[in-house]
Design a protein around this motif. Structure first.
Motif, PDB file in Angstrom:
ATOM      1  N   SER A  73       0.825  -1.207   0.000  1.00 26.99           N
ATOM      2  CA  SER A  73       0.000   0.000   0.000  1.00 26.99           C
ATOM      3  C   SER A  73       0.862   1.261   0.000  1.00 26.99           C
ATOM      4  O   SER A  73       0.628   2.194  -0.780  1.00 26.99           O
ATOM      5  N   TYR A  74       1.872   1.295   0.878  1.00 27.25           N
ATOM      6  CA  TYR A  74       2.759   2.456   0.937  1.00 27.25           C
ATOM      7  C   TYR A  74       3.502   2.653  -0.380  1.00 27.25           C
ATOM      8  O   TYR A  74       3.632   3.773  -0.879  1.00 27.25           O
ATOM      9  N   ALA A  81      10.383   2.331   4.616  1.00 29.95           N
ATOM     10  CA  ALA A  81      11.168   1.779   5.727  1.00 29.95           C
ATOM     11  C   ALA A  81      10.952   2.595   6.995  1.00 29.95           C
ATOM     12  O   ALA A  81      10.788   2.040   8.090  1.00 29.95           O
ATOM     13  N   GLU A  82      10.929   3.912   6.846  1.00 26.08           N
ATOM     14  CA  GLU A  82      10.704   4.780   8.011  1.00 26.08           C
ATOM     15  C   GLU A  82       9.287   4.615   8.550  1.00 26.08           C
ATOM     16  O   GLU A  82       9.078   4.552   9.768  1.00 26.08           O
ATOM     17  N   ILE A 132      13.226  -3.909   4.130  1.00 29.43           N
ATOM     18  CA  ILE A 132      12.129  -3.498   3.253  1.00 29.43           C
ATOM     19  C   ILE A 132      12.312  -4.073   1.859  1.00 29.43           C
ATOM     20  O   ILE A 132      11.359  -4.548   1.225  1.00 29.43           O
ATOM     21  N   ARG A 133      13.529  -4.038   1.353  1.00 32.63           N
ATOM     22  CA  ARG A 133      13.780  -4.570   0.015  1.00 32.63           C
ATOM     23  C   ARG A 133      13.454  -6.050  -0.057  1.00 32.63           C
ATOM     24  O   ARG A 133      12.860  -6.530  -1.031  1.00 32.63           O
ATOM     25  N   ARG A 134      13.833  -6.775   0.976  1.00 27.55           N
ATOM     26  CA  ARG A 134      13.532  -8.210   1.012  1.00 27.55           C
ATOM     27  C   ARG A 134      12.025  -8.443   1.114  1.00 27.55           C
ATOM     28  O   ARG A 134      11.463  -9.286   0.406  1.00 27.55           O
ATOM     29  N   GLU A 135      11.373  -7.714   1.994  1.00 25.54           N
ATOM     30  CA  GLU A 135       9.939  -7.892   2.185  1.00 25.54           C
ATOM     31  C   GLU A 135       9.158  -7.506   0.931  1.00 25.54           C
ATOM     32  O   GLU A 135       8.139  -8.118   0.610  1.00 25.54           O
ATOM     33  N   GLN A 136       9.648  -6.492   0.231  1.00 24.97           N
ATOM     34  CA  GLN A 136       8.972  -6.095  -1.005  1.00 24.97           C
ATOM     35  C   GLN A 136       9.046  -7.211  -2.047  1.00 24.97           C
ATOM     36  O   GLN A 136       8.066  -7.492  -2.742  1.00 24.97           O
ATOM     37  N   GLN A 137      10.195  -7.862  -2.142  1.00 25.37           N
ATOM     38  CA  GLN A 137      10.324  -8.992  -3.056  1.00 25.37           C
ATOM     39  C   GLN A 137       9.308 -10.078  -2.719  1.00 25.37           C
ATOM     40  O   GLN A 137       8.636 -10.623  -3.595  1.00 25.37           O
TER      41      GLN A 137
END
Length: 412
Positions: free
Chosen positions: A74-75, A87-88, A97-102
């Motif tokens: 969503s963000y 991330a903030e 964040i990069r890992r979770e986005q993947q």
């Protein structure tokens, strides 16, 4: 179009979500239920709507991972925040964040894929309630109590052996022994292919062992014969482990809630790849890099303990007893980290700290002031990264090194 191809096109579409000049692949239009003549804005609106459909139910706990994955999507793609801003907002590291986005985009792709291929999936997967995130049911359970217990176990392991790294070759050998009982009458063979030597990860040996055993077991459950191949290689700052089974006799989605939760905690990630009768787990774990620690201290006995503390970790102790020799060493081989005593026989430790902060080779190197002199405020004011009072124990020392080098950014 395969699931992997669809995921690739989805990632591309999301990265161009508000680009009016973007031209998606023709098959991607069809998969999203849109017609090209309606314009790219219709496709973009459909993607936003699909993300909104994944919002968890109101009773879902705020700390549940399914809610965090939805909030990340969503963000990033509805509110249009950058990765840094996301991330903030979620109070996570940028790397996390990069890992979770993947992972979140992979889950989104799988959900959309299942909607378009519901007739091939057992149990009507695509008919799930759209308000729920499409995580397949897993034997390990989804309960909050279970997740809390996993985190407590990992915290306990980290406290008992802080800074410990694991050699991949040894972990794989151990997992191979344990998983032998999973293959009755040798109907499934396990083949290990480690082309690179000395691969290591910043994960406790027990944790890595459980990850490997679980992944191999999950694959074996979908096979009656054939071969499981385990490969590993270093890629950027990660170790990529690929565990592949062939031939796969079941079309049940491959998933392990246990692996996902563990990787989420230690800063890793996973994805599943399928192709005909082949299916594989691709696991990514943070690689362990040797960290050169220059200890400036005239107490040789204490440095001996430091070396004992760091056995089996990524830290390598280099000892210089005189302050005057520090710059000879750093000019020859700049360290990754400095542990400095301010009471030295030939130098003023405070002046040395100032000089290190001004020297080109060490001005950005983390410095820990470790001394019996209780002057934390002065140490930090002069540029120290941390202050640790002597005497310092094993756990305190390793945790200080971890904190200074920035190696432990994952909340547990």
């Amino acid at each position: 179009m395969t699931l992997e191809e669809f995921e690739h096109h989805l990632r591309e579409a999301l990265s161009h979500l508000y680009d009016p000049a973007y031209h998606p692949h023709e098959q991607f239009w069809t998969m999203m239920g849109c017609e090209p003549q309606r314009g790219v804005e219709a496709l973009q609106a459909a993607l936003v709507q699909e993300i909104k459909r994944f919002e968890p139910a109101p009773e879902t706990p705020p700390f549940a991972r399914i809610r965090r994955l939805y909030e990340l999507l969503s963000y990033r793609y509805i509110k249009g925040l950058t990765q840094e801003e996301t991330a903030e907002a979620l109070n996570l590291s940028l790397r996390h964040i990069r890992r979770e986005q993947q992972h979140a985009v992979a889950m989104l792709a799988r959900r959309l894929w299942e909607q378009n291929h519901s007739e091939t999936l057992p149990g009507g997967t695509a008919a799930q309630n759209d308000s729920q995130w499409p995580e397949p049911a897993a034997p390990e359970g989804e309960s909050t109590a279970w997740r809390s217990q996993v985190r407590q176990e990992l915290v306990s392991l980290q406290r008992s052996a802080p800074g410990l790294v694991t050699e991949l070759e040894a972990a794989v050998a151990s997992a191979a022994k344990l998983t032998g009982v999973l293959f009755p009458e040798n109907s499934i063979r396990l083949k290990v292919e480690l082309e690179e030597a000395n691969l290591a990860v910043t994960v406790h040996p027990s944790v890595l062992n459980q990850i490997l055993v679980t992944a191999i077991e999950k694959l074996a459950q979908q096979m009656s014969l054939g071969q499981i191949t385990l490969q590993a290689e270093k890629e950027d700052n990660d170790i990529k482990i690929i565990i592949t089974g062939q031939p796969v006799m079941s079309d049940k989605p491959l998933y392990s809630d246990f692996i996902e939760e563990i990787l989420n905690i230690v800063g890793g990630s996973s994805r599943v790849r399928t192709e005909d009768e082949l299916i594989s787990f691709e696991l990514r774990l943070p690689a362990a890099h040797k960290v050169a620690v220059l200890v400036v201290d005239d107490n040789a006995d204490l440095v001996h303990f430091y070396r004992r503390y760091t056995l089996g970790t990524r830290y390598e102790i280099i000892h210089v007893a005189e302050g005057q020799r520090v710059f000879e060493w750093v000019d020859h081989s700049p360290p990754d980290l400095i542990v400095l005593d301010v009471m030295l026989p030939d130098s003023n430790g405070w002046e040395l700290l100032t000089q290190l902060r001004q020297h080109p080779a060490t001005k950005t190197v983390p410095i820990i002031v470790c001394s019996v002199v209780r002057r934390e405020k002065l140490a930090l004011a002069l540029g120290a990264t941390l202050y640790v009072p002597k005497p310092v124990g094993y756990q305190q020392f390793i945790q200080a090194l971890d904190q200074a080098i920035g190696g432990l950014q994952h909340e547990v």
